[in-house]
Design an enzyme around this catalytic site. Structure first.
Site, PDB file in Angstrom:
ATOM      1  N   SER A 146       0.670  -1.355  -0.056  1.00 45.33           N
ATOM      2  CA  SER A 146       0.107  -0.101   0.078  1.00 45.33           C
ATOM      3  C   SER A 146       0.859   1.248   0.012  1.00 45.33           C
ATOM      4  O   SER A 146       2.050   1.249   0.368  1.00 45.33           O
ATOM      5  CB  SER A 146      -0.895  -0.115   1.315  1.00 45.33           C
ATOM      6  OG  SER A 146      -1.695  -1.182   1.446  1.00 45.33           O
TER       7      SER A 146
HETATM    8  N1  SAH Z   1      -0.849  -4.089   3.516  1.00 43.69           N
HETATM    9  C1  SAH Z   1      -0.438  -4.935   2.543  1.00 43.69           C
HETATM   10  C2  SAH Z   1      -1.490  -4.644   1.429  1.00 43.69           C
HETATM   11  C3  SAH Z   1      -1.326  -5.837   0.368  1.00 43.69           C
HETATM   12  S1  SAH Z   1      -2.642  -5.659  -0.844  1.00 43.69           S
HETATM   13  C4  SAH Z   1       0.819  -4.549   1.994  1.00 43.69           C
HETATM   14  O1  SAH Z   1       1.119  -3.296   2.339  1.00 43.69           O
HETATM   15  O2  SAH Z   1       1.652  -5.331   1.528  1.00 43.69           O
HETATM   16  C5  SAH Z   1      -3.870  -6.530  -0.300  1.00 43.69           C
HETATM   17  C6  SAH Z   1      -3.630  -7.860   0.339  1.00 43.69           C
HETATM   18  O3  SAH Z   1      -4.740  -8.604   0.562  1.00 43.69           O
HETATM   19  C7  SAH Z   1      -2.972  -8.698  -0.690  1.00 43.69           C
HETATM   20  O4  SAH Z   1      -1.756  -9.434  -0.291  1.00 43.69           O
HETATM   21  C8  SAH Z   1      -3.964  -9.981  -1.429  1.00 43.69           C
HETATM   22  O5  SAH Z   1      -3.529 -11.195  -1.521  1.00 43.69           O
HETATM   23  C9  SAH Z   1      -4.973  -9.761   0.278  1.00 43.69           C
HETATM   24  N2  SAH Z   1      -6.227 -10.396   0.022  1.00 43.69           N
HETATM   25  C10 SAH Z   1      -7.118 -10.325  -0.903  1.00 43.69           C
HETATM   26  N3  SAH Z   1      -8.112 -10.804  -0.489  1.00 43.69           N
HETATM   27  C11 SAH Z   1      -7.975 -11.598   0.647  1.00 43.69           C
HETATM   28  C12 SAH Z   1      -8.741 -12.186   1.644  1.00 43.69           C
HETATM   29  N4  SAH Z   1     -10.264 -12.595   1.088  1.00 43.69           N
HETATM   30  N5  SAH Z   1      -8.337 -12.873   2.778  1.00 43.69           N
HETATM   31  C13 SAH Z   1      -6.962 -12.231   3.058  1.00 43.69           C
HETATM   32  N6  SAH Z   1      -6.123 -11.366   2.321  1.00 43.69           N
HETATM   33  C14 SAH Z   1      -6.655 -11.212   1.289  1.00 43.69           C
END
Ligand code: SAH
Length: 224
Positions: A75
């Site tokens: 993010s």
């Molecule tokens: N805070 C993280 C954001 C990653 S993007 C960072 O800064 O790296 C959002 C994340 O949510 C992704 O890794 C994706 O795989 C995860 N995600 C999407 N749907 C999900 C779900 N149903 N349960 C758990 N994680 C999920």
């Protein structure tokens, strides 16, 4: 807080991680409205480039989301700051994080709460983040692989819930796992029209408000 010693030695002293480069990013997000000193302090002490591929490391101190593989992104720093300071308007002992991704947001939350439960749907990201945070000395996070939008009843109730993937609605399951006095911060909407919302669970019911327009990756379906 993350001390000098915790930083990966191979990056120490390189230009992109200079104190000045990192300070510039913190100054920028402060000017955009991230004013919580504890949040800014942790963001200042935690290097961001160690969460992305080496080829992208030089861009780690720009205020942008960056790819982390599997179609996912780390993010934007401003958004991480906004979500964290919104969630932590008061101390929150136990926090559920949905979407561990590379673990950057997790590593910001960990020193600011007693305990974090972090759920990730993609197993390779889950493992990588777990191992990286272990190397950083973080010991108060439980990492689990699975559908974050189902929550995790084993450790409920939570004082805070934060999601990093957008959902069209707020799952009832998450509200059930929220303690009274607890707060949810998550993006809702469709891929191209999203808003960050805050829900407070009070003794008289739920109070919801919108913060601002945001852009997150979509929620992935649960394990079948
Ligand atoms: N805070 C993280 C954001 C990653 S993007 C960072 O800064 O790296 C959002 C994340 O949510 C992704 O890794 C994706 O795989 C995860 N995600 C999407 N749907 C999900 C779900 N149903 N349960 C758990 N994680 C999920």
């Amino acid at each position: 807080m993350y001390s000098e010693q915790l930083r990966k030695p191979q990056y120490a002293g390189s230009g992109m991680t200079s104190e000045r480069t990192r300070r510039r990013l913190i100054d920028l997000i402060r000017s955009m409205g991230i004013t919580d000193r504890a949040v800014l302090g942790v963001m200042q002490s935690l290097p961001r480039h160690i969460f992305v591929d080496e080829a992208l490391a030089s861009r780690a101190y720009e205020n942008t989301a960056l790819p982390i593989g599997q179609g996912q992104t780390i993010s934007q720093p401003y958004t991480v700051g906004l979500m964290t300071q919104t969630l932590l308007n008061k101390p929150r002992s136990k926090v559920l994080e949905i979407g561990t991704g590379c673990g950057y947001q997790t590593a910001i939350l960990a020193p600011l709460c007693d305990e974090v439960v972090s759920l990730e749907r993609i197993v390779s990201l889950h493992r990588k983040a777990r191992d990286l945070l272990y190397d950083l000395g973080v010991r108060n996070v439980k990492f689990r692989h699975g559908d974050g939008f189902a929550g995790m009843r084993d450790f409920a109730p939570y004082d805070g819930i934060l999601a990093a993937a957008v959902s069209e609605d707020v799952p009832e399951e998450l509200i059930d796992q929220l303690a009274e006095g607890g707060r949810v911060v998550m993006p809702v909407g469709k891929t191209d029209r999203q808003v960050l919302i805050v829900i407070d669970k009070t003794s008289t019911g739920l109070k919801q408000r919108e913060i601002e327009a945001v852009r997150f990756v979509p929620r992935l379906a649960g394990l079948s």
